[in-house]
Design an enzyme around this catalytic site. Structure first.
Site, PDB file in Angstrom:
ATOM      1  N   ALA A   1       7.672   2.865  -0.995  1.00  0.00           N
ATOM      2  CA  ALA A   1       8.332   3.094   0.287  1.00  0.00           C
ATOM      3  C   ALA A   1       7.915   1.941   1.199  1.00  0.00           C
ATOM      4  O   ALA A   1       6.780   1.470   1.118  1.00  0.00           O
ATOM      5  CB  ALA A   1       7.876   4.421   0.874  1.00  0.00           C
TER       6      ALA A   1
ATOM      7  N   HIS B   1       3.944   9.498   8.012  1.00  0.00           N
ATOM      8  CA  HIS B   1       4.103   9.711   6.566  1.00  0.00           C
ATOM      9  C   HIS B   1       5.228  10.718   6.298  1.00  0.00           C
ATOM     10  O   HIS B   1       5.928  10.621   5.285  1.00  0.00           O
ATOM     11  CB  HIS B   1       2.774  10.203   5.960  1.00  0.00           C
ATOM     12  CG  HIS B   1       2.791  10.237   4.464  1.00  0.00           C
ATOM     13  ND1 HIS B   1       3.014   9.113   3.680  1.00  0.00           N
ATOM     14  CD2 HIS B   1       2.625  11.265   3.579  1.00  0.00           C
ATOM     15  CE1 HIS B   1       2.984   9.444   2.399  1.00  0.00           C
ATOM     16  NE2 HIS B   1       2.750  10.746   2.301  1.00  0.00           N
TER      17      HIS B   1
ATOM     18  N   ASN C   1      11.955   3.414   7.078  1.00  0.00           N
ATOM     19  CA  ASN C   1      11.919   3.269   8.554  1.00  0.00           C
ATOM     20  C   ASN C   1      12.120   1.807   8.913  1.00  0.00           C
ATOM     21  O   ASN C   1      11.950   0.921   8.068  1.00  0.00           O
ATOM     22  CB  ASN C   1      10.554   3.729   9.094  1.00  0.00           C
ATOM     23  CG  ASN C   1       9.393   3.027   8.421  1.00  0.00           C
ATOM     24  OD1 ASN C   1       8.962   3.428   7.332  1.00  0.00           O
ATOM     25  ND2 ASN C   1       8.892   1.961   9.038  1.00  0.00           N
TER      26      ASN C   1
ATOM     27  N   SER D   1       5.555   6.652  -3.202  1.00  0.00           N
ATOM     28  CA  SER D   1       5.660   7.712  -2.186  1.00  0.00           C
ATOM     29  C   SER D   1       7.046   8.336  -2.131  1.00  0.00           C
ATOM     30  O   SER D   1       8.038   7.655  -1.827  1.00  0.00           O
ATOM     31  CB  SER D   1       5.353   7.147  -0.791  1.00  0.00           C
ATOM     32  OG  SER D   1       3.995   6.854  -0.693  1.00  0.00           O
TER      33      SER D   1
ATOM     34  N   MET E   1       2.420  -0.873   1.578  1.00  0.00           N
ATOM     35  CA  MET E   1       0.973  -0.806   1.330  1.00  0.00           C
ATOM     36  C   MET E   1       0.618  -0.755  -0.158  1.00  0.00           C
ATOM     37  O   MET E   1      -0.459  -0.275  -0.512  1.00  0.00           O
ATOM     38  CB  MET E   1       0.398   0.430   2.024  1.00  0.00           C
ATOM     39  CG  MET E   1       0.686   0.493   3.519  1.00  0.00           C
ATOM     40  SD  MET E   1       0.096   2.040   4.239  1.00  0.00           S
ATOM     41  CE  MET E   1       0.894   2.011   5.843  1.00  0.00           C
ATOM     42  N   SER E   2       1.515  -1.232  -1.005  1.00  0.00           N
ATOM     43  CA  SER E   2       1.225  -1.108  -2.456  1.00  0.00           C
ATOM     44  C   SER E   2       1.880  -2.248  -3.219  1.00  0.00           C
ATOM     45  O   SER E   2       2.149  -3.305  -2.665  1.00  0.00           O
ATOM     46  CB  SER E   2       1.755   0.232  -2.967  1.00  0.00           C
ATOM     47  OG  SER E   2       3.168   0.257  -2.902  1.00  0.00           O
TER      48      SER E   2
ATOM     49  N   HIS F   1       2.289  12.094  -4.128  1.00  0.00           N
ATOM     50  CA  HIS F   1       1.835  11.427  -5.359  1.00  0.00           C
ATOM     51  C   HIS F   1       1.230  12.492  -6.288  1.00  0.00           C
ATOM     52  O   HIS F   1       0.092  12.907  -6.110  1.00  0.00           O
ATOM     53  CB  HIS F   1       0.796  10.348  -5.048  1.00  0.00           C
ATOM     54  CG  HIS F   1       1.373   9.177  -4.324  1.00  0.00           C
ATOM     55  ND1 HIS F   1       1.685   7.991  -4.946  1.00  0.00           N
ATOM     56  CD2 HIS F   1       1.735   9.029  -3.037  1.00  0.00           C
ATOM     57  CE1 HIS F   1       2.207   7.155  -4.071  1.00  0.00           C
ATOM     58  NE2 HIS F   1       2.245   7.751  -2.888  1.00  0.00           N
TER      59      HIS F   1
ATOM     60  N   TYR G   1      -5.859   1.072   0.052  1.00  0.00           N
ATOM     61  CA  TYR G   1      -6.492   1.633   1.253  1.00  0.00           C
ATOM     62  C   TYR G   1      -7.269   2.933   0.982  1.00  0.00           C
ATOM     63  O   TYR G   1      -8.023   3.392   1.822  1.00  0.00           O
ATOM     64  CB  TYR G   1      -5.455   1.873   2.363  1.00  0.00           C
ATOM     65  CG  TYR G   1      -4.360   2.869   2.050  1.00  0.00           C
ATOM     66  CD1 TYR G   1      -4.611   4.243   1.981  1.00  0.00           C
ATOM     67  CD2 TYR G   1      -3.056   2.436   1.837  1.00  0.00           C
ATOM     68  CE1 TYR G   1      -3.608   5.155   1.687  1.00  0.00           C
ATOM     69  CE2 TYR G   1      -2.045   3.346   1.547  1.00  0.00           C
ATOM     70  CZ  TYR G   1      -2.334   4.703   1.464  1.00  0.00           C
ATOM     71  OH  TYR G   1      -1.337   5.585   1.177  1.00  0.00           O
ATOM     72  N   GLU G   2      -7.075   3.519  -0.219  1.00  0.00           N
ATOM     73  CA  GLU G   2      -7.741   4.810  -0.473  1.00  0.00           C
ATOM     74  C   GLU G   2      -9.235   4.655  -0.707  1.00  0.00           C
ATOM     75  O   GLU G   2     -10.015   5.547  -0.375  1.00  0.00           O
ATOM     76  CB  GLU G   2      -7.081   5.534  -1.641  1.00  0.00           C
ATOM     77  CG  GLU G   2      -5.657   5.978  -1.279  1.00  0.00           C
ATOM     78  CD  GLU G   2      -5.014   6.823  -2.365  1.00  0.00           C
ATOM     79  OE1 GLU G   2      -5.548   7.889  -2.662  1.00  0.00           O
ATOM     80  OE2 GLU G   2      -3.992   6.385  -2.911  1.00  0.00           O
TER      81      GLU G   2
ATOM     82  N   HIS H   1      -3.633   3.680  -3.915  1.00  0.00           N
ATOM     83  CA  HIS H   1      -3.437   2.507  -3.061  1.00  0.00           C
ATOM     84  C   HIS H   1      -4.771   1.851  -2.755  1.00  0.00           C
ATOM     85  O   HIS H   1      -5.806   2.512  -2.726  1.00  0.00           O
ATOM     86  CB  HIS H   1      -2.793   2.910  -1.725  1.00  0.00           C
ATOM     87  CG  HIS H   1      -1.553   3.728  -1.877  1.00  0.00           C
ATOM     88  ND1 HIS H   1      -1.586   5.067  -2.175  1.00  0.00           N
ATOM     89  CD2 HIS H   1      -0.244   3.378  -1.779  1.00  0.00           C
ATOM     90  CE1 HIS H   1      -0.344   5.523  -2.265  1.00  0.00           C
ATOM     91  NE2 HIS H   1       0.488   4.522  -2.027  1.00  0.00           N
TER      92      HIS H   1
HETATM   93  N1  HPA Z   1       4.740  -0.161   6.893  1.00  0.00           N
HETATM   94  C1  HPA Z   1       3.941  -0.114   5.813  1.00  0.00           C
HETATM   95  N2  HPA Z   1       4.121   0.730   4.821  1.00  0.00           N
HETATM   96  C2  HPA Z   1       5.141   1.583   4.897  1.00  0.00           C
HETATM   97  C3  HPA Z   1       6.012   1.587   5.997  1.00  0.00           C
HETATM   98  C4  HPA Z   1       5.805   0.666   7.038  1.00  0.00           C
HETATM   99  O1  HPA Z   1       6.528   0.609   8.048  1.00  0.00           O
HETATM  100  N3  HPA Z   1       6.941   2.554   5.770  1.00  0.00           N
HETATM  101  C5  HPA Z   1       6.629   3.113   4.565  1.00  0.00           C
HETATM  102  N4  HPA Z   1       5.547   2.528   4.035  1.00  0.00           N
END
Ligand code: HPA
Length: 263
Positions: free
Chosen positions: A107, A238, A226, A24, A202-203, A55, A79-80, A77
């Protein structure tokens, strides 16, 4: 045509040793690659196309500092579509092309106040919080993959030296794979903190498992976009992920260019 054969038909004498997965907001690293060819995932049978912003869905063939690389600009991912093995075809394709190193980027949210947005974390190990595996339904003994030293110690040492030489501080930590796409609850973040995680994302973990099964060495980096849920007053989004991934792009460029050149 099989992906590896198709790729070889697009670039003569192309024998990459390194594969990159640009996550990402990190697709910009593709600008550091001297391009030989670009292939849309749509032209590669079995390559999953991501629907997530940031992406691009292109495979880049080229060189970095004279070293041949193949790079995925964007990944799919879990989750997709709920498929933990969504990255199986690309990872197997890298192996067939002759790669022995896979560099994964993503990310992630930080659980550590000392590693804030815009910083980069070198992943030293992971926790699989999803309970899923890309190897479900496989039969035979090859599915019992050793995950000690999942992120190659020697490659990590090399990368840390390069970061040091360039006065770049990398944090080092444990990445927790969360299923997404929703961000975590503060309670989940507290839970994984107790378990030893330093960042949540998430990856990356399914790709790591698939690559280790193929005996490729893995190096993985998180751009911290973050503080994780509940750690500050900010709203997770996002858009924020993309903004901070962009901020870290120079750090990525410096350390990865040097790392790849040295291989
Ligand atoms: N959690 C999960 N996936 C992420 C986050 C997060 O805080 N930030 C960027 N991808």
């Amino acid at each position: 045509m099989k992906c590896a054969t198709y790729i070889k038909s697009k670039a003569k004498n192309f024998n990459p040793k390194i594969a990159l997965v640009l996550g990402s907001g990190l697709g910009e690293f593709a600008d550091s690659i001297e391009k030989i060819a670009e292939i849309s995932y749509a032209d590669l049978e079995g390559f999953p196309v991501s629907g997530v912003g940031g992406h691009a869905g292109k495979l880049i063939l080229g060189t970095v500092g004279g070293t041949q690389v193949v790079a995925m600009q964007g990944r799919v991912h879990y989750y997709e579509n709920g498929q933990a093995d969504a990255m199986r075809v690309p990872i197997h394709c890298f192996k067939e092309l002759g790669c022995d190193i896979v560099i994964l980027t993503n990310a992630a949210g930080s659980l550590d106040y000392n590693a804030g947005p815009g910083s980069v974390m070198l992943i030293k190990d992971y926790i699989n919080f999803t309970g899923m595996s890309p190897l479900f339904t496989e039969t035979g003994n090859a599915r019992f993959v050793n995950m000690v030293n999942a992120y190659d110690k020697d490659l990590r040492r090399q990368l840390l030296c390069i970061a040091d030489d360039n006065h770049i501080h990398l944090s080092k930590g444990v990445y927790a794979w969360m299923c997404g796409p929703q961000f975590e609850t503060p309670a989940e973040i507290n839970a994984i903190k107790i378990l030893g995680a330093n960042a949540a994302g998430m990856s990356t973990v399914p790709e790591t498992i698939l690559a280790r099964q193929q005996k490729m060495k893995v190096l993985a980096l998180s751009v911290i976009t973050n503080y994780a849920a509940g750690m500050d007053d900010g709203e997770l989004s996002h858009e924020q992920t993309m903004k901070y991934a962009d901020k870290a792009s120079q750090t990525f460029k410096t350390i990865l260019t040097e790392f790849i050149r040295n291989q």
